[in-house]
Design an enzyme around this catalytic site. Structure first.
Site, PDB file in Angstrom:
ATOM      1  N   LYS A  68     -60.260  -7.827-121.869  1.00  0.00           N
ATOM      2  CA  LYS A  68     -61.723  -7.896-122.044  1.00  0.00           C
ATOM      3  C   LYS A  68     -62.453  -8.049-120.705  1.00  0.00           C
ATOM      4  O   LYS A  68     -63.578  -7.592-120.555  1.00  0.00           O
ATOM      5  CB  LYS A  68     -62.092  -9.055-122.971  1.00  0.00           C
ATOM      6  CG  LYS A  68     -61.726  -8.787-124.426  1.00  0.00           C
ATOM      7  CD  LYS A  68     -62.225  -9.896-125.334  1.00  0.00           C
ATOM      8  CE  LYS A  68     -61.715  -9.684-126.750  1.00  0.00           C
ATOM      9  NZ  LYS A  68     -62.118 -10.742-127.675  1.00  0.00           N
ATOM     10  N   GLY A 132     -62.554 -20.205-123.048  1.00  0.00           N
ATOM     11  CA  GLY A 132     -61.984 -18.936-122.605  1.00  0.00           C
ATOM     12  C   GLY A 132     -62.899 -17.772-122.964  1.00  0.00           C
ATOM     13  O   GLY A 132     -64.115 -17.946-123.160  1.00  0.00           O
ATOM     14  N   GLN A 249     -67.172  -8.388-136.310  1.00  0.00           N
ATOM     15  CA  GLN A 249     -67.301  -7.837-134.951  1.00  0.00           C
ATOM     16  C   GLN A 249     -66.957  -6.352-134.950  1.00  0.00           C
ATOM     17  O   GLN A 249     -67.550  -5.568-134.215  1.00  0.00           O
ATOM     18  CB  GLN A 249     -66.495  -8.641-133.906  1.00  0.00           C
ATOM     19  CG  GLN A 249     -64.977  -8.670-134.053  1.00  0.00           C
ATOM     20  CD  GLN A 249     -64.290  -7.399-133.588  1.00  0.00           C
ATOM     21  OE1 GLN A 249     -64.808  -6.710-132.726  1.00  0.00           O
ATOM     22  NE2 GLN A 249     -63.150  -7.075-134.169  1.00  0.00           N
TER      23      GLN A 249
HETATM   24  P1  NDP Z   1     -58.304 -17.371-123.747  1.00  0.00           P
HETATM   25  O1  NDP Z   1     -56.879 -17.277-123.327  1.00  0.00           O
HETATM   26  O2  NDP Z   1     -59.363 -16.693-122.953  1.00  0.00           O
HETATM   27  O3  NDP Z   1     -58.724 -18.939-123.834  1.00  0.00           O
HETATM   28  C1  NDP Z   1     -57.884 -19.858-124.461  1.00  0.00           C
HETATM   29  C2  NDP Z   1     -58.594 -21.203-124.584  1.00  0.00           C
HETATM   30  O4  NDP Z   1     -57.780 -22.075-125.380  1.00  0.00           O
HETATM   31  C3  NDP Z   1     -58.840 -21.918-123.268  1.00  0.00           C
HETATM   32  O5  NDP Z   1     -60.073 -22.603-123.342  1.00  0.00           O
HETATM   33  C4  NDP Z   1     -57.657 -22.898-123.210  1.00  0.00           C
HETATM   34  O6  NDP Z   1     -57.912 -24.056-122.438  1.00  0.00           O
HETATM   35  C5  NDP Z   1     -57.556 -23.287-124.652  1.00  0.00           C
HETATM   36  N1  NDP Z   1     -56.231 -23.808-125.051  1.00  0.00           N
HETATM   37  C6  NDP Z   1     -55.053 -23.128-125.078  1.00  0.00           C
HETATM   38  N2  NDP Z   1     -54.054 -23.925-125.538  1.00  0.00           N
HETATM   39  C7  NDP Z   1     -54.622 -25.129-125.792  1.00  0.00           C
HETATM   40  C8  NDP Z   1     -54.109 -26.364-126.277  1.00  0.00           C
HETATM   41  N3  NDP Z   1     -52.806 -26.506-126.598  1.00  0.00           N
HETATM   42  N4  NDP Z   1     -54.952 -27.402-126.434  1.00  0.00           N
HETATM   43  C9  NDP Z   1     -56.276 -27.261-126.108  1.00  0.00           C
HETATM   44  N5  NDP Z   1     -56.817 -26.116-125.643  1.00  0.00           N
HETATM   45  C10 NDP Z   1     -56.003 -25.062-125.473  1.00  0.00           C
HETATM   46  O7  NDP Z   1     -58.290 -16.866-125.285  1.00  0.00           O
HETATM   47  P2  NDP Z   1     -59.530 -16.262-126.100  1.00  0.00           P
HETATM   48  O8  NDP Z   1     -60.718 -17.092-125.782  1.00  0.00           O
HETATM   49  O9  NDP Z   1     -59.605 -14.800-125.908  1.00  0.00           O
HETATM   50  O10 NDP Z   1     -59.077 -16.505-127.631  1.00  0.00           O
HETATM   51  C11 NDP Z   1     -59.109 -17.793-128.222  1.00  0.00           C
HETATM   52  C12 NDP Z   1     -58.780 -17.678-129.722  1.00  0.00           C
HETATM   53  O11 NDP Z   1     -59.802 -16.960-130.402  1.00  0.00           O
HETATM   54  C13 NDP Z   1     -57.468 -16.945-130.023  1.00  0.00           C
HETATM   55  O12 NDP Z   1     -56.810 -17.641-131.075  1.00  0.00           O
HETATM   56  C14 NDP Z   1     -57.924 -15.579-130.505  1.00  0.00           C
HETATM   57  O13 NDP Z   1     -56.989 -15.004-131.392  1.00  0.00           O
HETATM   58  C15 NDP Z   1     -59.229 -15.954-131.228  1.00  0.00           C
HETATM   59  N6  NDP Z   1     -60.159 -14.829-131.335  1.00  0.00           N
HETATM   60  C16 NDP Z   1     -60.495 -14.392-132.598  1.00  0.00           C
HETATM   61  C17 NDP Z   1     -61.385 -13.352-132.761  1.00  0.00           C
HETATM   62  C18 NDP Z   1     -61.719 -12.915-134.153  1.00  0.00           C
HETATM   63  O14 NDP Z   1     -62.348 -11.854-134.302  1.00  0.00           O
HETATM   64  N7  NDP Z   1     -61.374 -13.672-135.169  1.00  0.00           N
HETATM   65  C19 NDP Z   1     -62.029 -12.672-131.621  1.00  0.00           C
HETATM   66  C20 NDP Z   1     -61.646 -13.245-130.313  1.00  0.00           C
HETATM   67  C21 NDP Z   1     -60.728 -14.271-130.213  1.00  0.00           C
HETATM   68  P3  NDP Z   1     -57.711 -24.063-120.815  1.00  0.00           P
HETATM   69  O15 NDP Z   1     -58.940 -23.428-120.234  1.00  0.00           O
HETATM   70  O16 NDP Z   1     -57.565 -25.494-120.478  1.00  0.00           O
HETATM   71  O17 NDP Z   1     -56.455 -23.255-120.552  1.00  0.00           O
END
Ligand code: NDP
Length: 278
Positions: A68, A132, A249
């Site tokens: 993205k 994220g 979306q």
């Molecule tokens: P990113 O990899 O960009 O971000 C991941 C985020 O999760 C970060 O803020 C990270 O924190 C946090 N994180 C990861 N593991 C943990 C943990 N164990 N405890 C606390 N925080 C944690 O991913 P995306 O933002 O792209 O996606 C996030 C979720 O949203 C995914 O599950 C994805 O499948 C879902 N999604 C669903 C969509 C839909 O249409 N339903 C569309 C887009 C996404 P840190 O910054 O500290 O690493």
């Protein structure tokens, strides 16, 4: 024979993407047949693959993890939502080999919560977990619904603080690390972390929920996620996963490409049934 309009989703991994099924179903609602493929793109190969796709007449491209941000850089013009999010999930060809980028994640989430689930955002206290790509894509559309407060917390507090700075002029936004949550409760909690993918739960006190709290996990699966189970154990008023967001979306992308608004309800039901049937 007329050639079908070509669409695709680029990601890695992308094998389990539901997008081909969703867009094919949308097109069928209008009596149309399209070609929509999921393409696993190797890291570093995004721009070449997108160039080839559009050069071959591709009419629209969805982009998922981890591309993205690259799609943002690839697009020559961008919607204001994509610009703010710094991430693009929908690309449309322009003339002269150029490309326009949109981000439809936020519209999808808000539409699912308000139109499909009947939840309210206006004047509510909202908590967004994660900072994220997904979180940055939904912040603008969430703030446009005028919540009383929007708090964004993240494991890496600095990333939450960056988002707060970026969107601060658009509404009552604050944020930081999980320690902020000890003394507050929220009407709506949205899990935009990828923790559920690994079966993990962010450190959430049970006291976060009040009598009318709704909990939304952007992830979707056949079984409730660990966040959804936590919400049920703490007697959330309503709980949902992100399947509706996924379809909404996609509907927004379909509208951008084809100028037609598909019905999302039947497609959400169809997908849920397909998921449950395995
Ligand atoms: P990113 O990899 O960009 O971000 C991941 C985020 O999760 C970060 O803020 C990270 O924190 C946090 N994180 C990861 N593991 C943990 C943990 N164990 N405890 C606390 N925080 C944690 O991913 P995306 O933002 O792209 O996606 C996030 C979720 O949203 C995914 O599950 C994805 O499948 C879902 N999604 C669903 C969509 C839909 O249409 N339903 C569309 C887009 C996404 P840190 O910054 O500290 O690493």
């Amino acid at each position: 024979m007329t050639e079908l309009d070509k669409y695709a989703v680029f990601g890695n991994p992308v094998r389990h993407s539901r997008s081909p099924q969703i867009h094919t179903a949308f097109a069928a609602q209008f009596g149309d047949e399209i070609q929509y493929r999921s393409v696993c793109v190797e890291p570093g190969d995004f721009a070449r693959a997108a160039d080839d796709f559009f050069a071959a007449g591709g009419r629209g491209l969805n982009v998922t993890v981890p591309f993205k941000y690259e799609a943002y850089g690839y697009s020559t013009t961008r919607s204001s939502g994509a610009e703010q999010a710094g991430a693009v999930n929908t690309l449309s060809p322009l003339t002269g080999g150029q490309c326009h980028g949109d981000n439809t994640d936020g519209v999808g989430l808000v539409r699912d919560m308000i139109a499909n689930l009947g939840w309210t955002l206006r004047d509510r206290r909202v908590l967004l977990l994660g900072a994220g790509g997904a979180a940055s894509g939904v912040l603008g559309p969430l703030l446009r619904e005028k919540p009383a407060a929007l708090v964004v917390v993240n494991r890496t507090a600095a990333r939450a603080n960056d988002l707060v700075q970026k969107f601060a002029t658009q509404g009552p936004l604050s944020g930081g690390g999980y320690e902020l949550l000890e003394t507050q409760d929220f009407d709506l909690i949205i899990n935009a972390t990828s923790a559920s993918l690994a079966g993990d739960l962010p450190p959430l006190p049970g006291s976060l929920l009040n009598m009318r709290s709704c909990c939304y996990d952007m992830m979707y699966a056949v079984e409730p996620t660990v966040f959804m189970r936590w919400a049920a154990e703490n007697t959330a008023w309503a709980i949902a996963d992100g399947l509706g967001m996924l379809v909404e979306q996609a509907a927004e992308a379909f509208y951008i490409w084809r100028g037609q608004r598909p019905q999302t309800g039947p497609v959400i039901t169809e997908l849920r049934q397909a998921m449950e049937a395995g």
